[in-house]
Design a protein around this motif. Structure first.
Motif, short mmCIF file in Angstrom:
data_model
loop_
_atom_site.label_atom_id
_atom_site.label_comp_id
_atom_site.label_asym_id
_atom_site.label_seq_id
_atom_site.Cartn_x
_atom_site.Cartn_y
_atom_site.Cartn_z
N ALA A 245 0.83 -1.21 0.00
CA ALA A 245 0.00 0.00 0.00
C ALA A 245 0.87 1.26 0.00
O ALA A 245 0.54 2.25 -0.67
N LYS A 246 1.94 1.23 0.74
CA LYS A 246 2.79 2.44 0.86
C LYS A 246 3.32 2.88 -0.50
O LYS A 246 3.39 4.08 -0.79
N GLY A 247 3.70 1.92 -1.33
CA GLY A 247 4.21 2.26 -2.65
C GLY A 247 3.15 2.93 -3.51
O GLY A 247 3.42 3.92 -4.19
N TYR A 248 1.93 2.41 -3.47
CA TYR A 248 0.84 3.01 -4.24
C TYR A 248 0.50 4.41 -3.70
O TYR A 248 0.23 5.33 -4.48
N PHE A 249 0.52 4.56 -2.38
CA PHE A 249 0.21 5.87 -1.79
C PHE A 249 1.27 6.90 -2.20
O PHE A 249 0.96 8.06 -2.47
N LEU A 250 2.53 6.46 -2.25
CA LEU A 250 3.60 7.35 -2.71
C LEU A 250 3.35 7.76 -4.16
O LEU A 250 3.49 8.95 -4.51
N GLN A 251 2.96 6.79 -5.02
CA GLN A 251 2.68 7.11 -6.41
C GLN A 251 1.56 8.16 -6.52
O GLN A 251 1.63 9.08 -7.34
N SER A 252 0.56 8.02 -5.67
CA SER A 252 -0.56 8.96 -5.70
C SER A 252 -0.10 10.37 -5.33
O SER A 252 -0.49 11.35 -5.96
N VAL A 253 0.76 10.46 -4.32
CA VAL A 253 1.30 11.77 -3.91
C VAL A 253 2.13 12.38 -5.04
O VAL A 253 2.03 13.58 -5.33
N LEU A 254 2.92 11.55 -5.72
CA LEU A 254 3.73 12.05 -6.84
C LEU A 254 2.85 12.60 -7.95
O LEU A 254 3.19 13.60 -8.58
N ALA B 116 3.00 16.28 -9.49
CA ALA B 116 3.18 16.47 -10.93
C ALA B 116 2.07 17.35 -11.50
O ALA B 116 2.27 18.05 -12.50
N ASN B 117 0.93 17.31 -10.86
CA ASN B 117 -0.20 18.14 -11.28
C ASN B 117 -0.12 19.55 -10.70
O ASN B 117 -1.00 20.38 -10.93
N ALA C 276 7.82 11.07 0.70
CA ALA C 276 6.71 11.91 0.24
C ALA C 276 6.67 13.23 0.99
O ALA C 276 6.47 14.30 0.40
N ALA C 277 6.87 13.17 2.31
CA ALA C 277 6.84 14.38 3.13
C ALA C 277 7.96 15.34 2.73
O ALA C 277 7.77 16.56 2.64
N ALA C 278 9.15 14.78 2.48
CA ALA C 278 10.29 15.62 2.07
C ALA C 278 10.04 16.27 0.73
O ALA C 278 10.39 17.45 0.51
N LEU C 279 9.41 15.55 -0.18
CA LEU C 279 9.12 16.10 -1.50
C LEU C 279 8.11 17.23 -1.42
O LEU C 279 8.27 18.28 -2.06
N VAL C 280 7.07 17.02 -0.63
CA VAL C 280 6.04 18.05 -0.48
C VAL C 280 6.63 19.29 0.16
O VAL C 280 6.38 20.43 -0.29
N ASN D 226 12.11 3.57 -9.80
CA ASN D 226 11.81 2.93 -11.08
C ASN D 226 11.67 3.99 -12.17
O ASN D 226 11.60 5.19 -11.88
N PRO D 227 11.64 3.59 -13.44
CA PRO D 227 11.57 4.58 -14.53
C PRO D 227 10.38 5.53 -14.44
O PRO D 227 10.51 6.72 -14.75
N TRP D 228 9.22 5.01 -14.04
CA TRP D 228 8.04 5.87 -13.91
C TRP D 228 8.27 6.93 -12.84
O TRP D 228 8.02 8.12 -13.07
N GLN D 229 8.75 6.52 -11.68
CA GLN D 229 9.01 7.47 -10.59
C GLN D 229 10.03 8.52 -11.03
O GLN D 229 9.86 9.72 -10.76
N THR D 230 11.08 8.07 -11.71
CA THR D 230 12.11 9.00 -12.16
C THR D 230 11.53 10.04 -13.11
O THR D 230 11.80 11.24 -12.97
N ALA D 231 10.71 9.59 -14.05
CA ALA D 231 10.12 10.52 -15.03
C ALA D 231 9.23 11.55 -14.34
O ALA D 231 9.27 12.73 -14.65
#
Length: 312
Positions: free
Chosen positions: A211-220, A224-225, A254-258, A283-288
């Motif tokens: 779940a944590k990985g998906y939640f991170l993707q959602s925050v990213l 990005a938006n 995620a907190a550091a990025l925000v 991963n490539p998606w996260q990097t992009a």
């Protein structure tokens, strides 16, 4: 053409001639006509197999199509028809992806009509992968849009069979394509999908750690938006849903990025990415996505020209 290919081609052409003769054979009785069609279909299939063995994939695909049409239209044998269309698609896939899609779609239609949902789902996913990897356009739609639509169909069909893992894989591909390949990107939809996938994981003891990985993707996707407020609210929500998220590597990242995004802190953003990547490889998606986010705070750009942006 190799000697083997020539031999198989000759064998296939003989079978085709025999099959066509059976179809043209006159008969006064309906039972005899049907038997002729059955024998023709079987003989065309022998021809298709010979073409396939000889590496003549276009000819094999064309002949398997004839087999499928005979079984479907003349004999109402939908099981053998779907098998033939599937075989045609497999042959076409090696040289004519657009024809492979059409053949597979005919098989999917028969599978769904006859409640063979799992087979229809797998083949819908196969179609989606072809669209994703090939520059095929239909009805004014890009290959990315077509891939998304096919993954949607596959996810829905897998869901009918309660195949949660396969359905989640298809949904993950939709989110990935929406955020990284669609033009313009649909970060909101991608974020919602990742949010939903994370929640699904929490309902399973075996998957809850994903779940944590998906939640991170959602925050990213929120970042990005350009929505740091939405990203912050999402983090708060995930901390309440999963009490381990805040102290996890993903949660801290995620907190550091925000924080860096809100403070226009490019150095802090790069450091957070470097530290996370050092332990958990991006991963490539996260990097992009991260490159796009960094671009938006680096010089006030919109992330459209990120070819020269380095996360470190």
């Amino acid at each position: 053409m190799s000697a083997m290919a020539k031999a198989q081609k000759g064998k296939a052409e003989a079978f085709v001639k025999e099959a066509e003769s059976l179809l043209n054979k006159k008969s006064w009785f309906s039972s005899s006509k049907e038997r002729n069609v059955e024998e023709a279909a079987e003989t065309f299939e022998k021809a298709a197999n010979a073409y396939k063995v000889g590496g003549l994939n276009q000819e094999a695909g064309d002949t398997y199509l004839k087999v499928g049409e005979l079984y479907r239209d003349k004999l109402s044998d939908f099981s053998n028809a779907s098998k033939a269309f599937n075989n045609a698609g497999t042959c076409y896939k090696k040289g004519s992806p657009s024809e492979a899609v059409k053949a597979y779609q005919q098989a999917v239609s028969l599978y769904t009509d006859n409640a063979r949902i799992t087979q229809a789902a797998k083949l819908s996913k196969e179609i989606a992968e072809i669209y994703e990897n090939e520059e095929i356009e239909e009805d004014g739609k890009s290959h990315v849009v077509l891939a998304i639509e096919s993954y949607e169909q596959a996810a829905e069909l897998f869901g009918m069979e309660d195949s949660k893992s396969n359905a989640s894989q298809c949904l993950g591909k939709i989110a990935e394509l929406c955020s990284a390949a669609l033009d313009p990107p649909d970060y909101l939809r991608a974020g919602k999908i990742y949010d939903d996938l994370g929640r699904r994981c929490l309902s399973s003891n075996l998957l809850k750690f994903n779940a944590k990985g998906y939640f991170l993707q959602s925050v990213l996707c929120q970042l990005a938006n350009g929505d740091d407020v939405g990203a912050e609210q999402a983090m708060s929500k995930y901390e309440s849903l999963d009490y381990t998220f805040g102290d996890s590597r993903e949660g801290k990242f995620a907190a550091a990025l925000v924080e860096s995004f809100q403070g226009h802190d490019v150095e802090g953003f790069s450091t957070a990415c470097f530290e996370f990547d050092r332990i958990s490889k991006l991963n490539p998606w996260q990097t992009a996505i991260l490159v796009k986010v960094k671009r938006s705070i680096d010089d006030g750009g919109d992330g459209s020209d990120d070819s020269d942006v380095d996360l470190t």
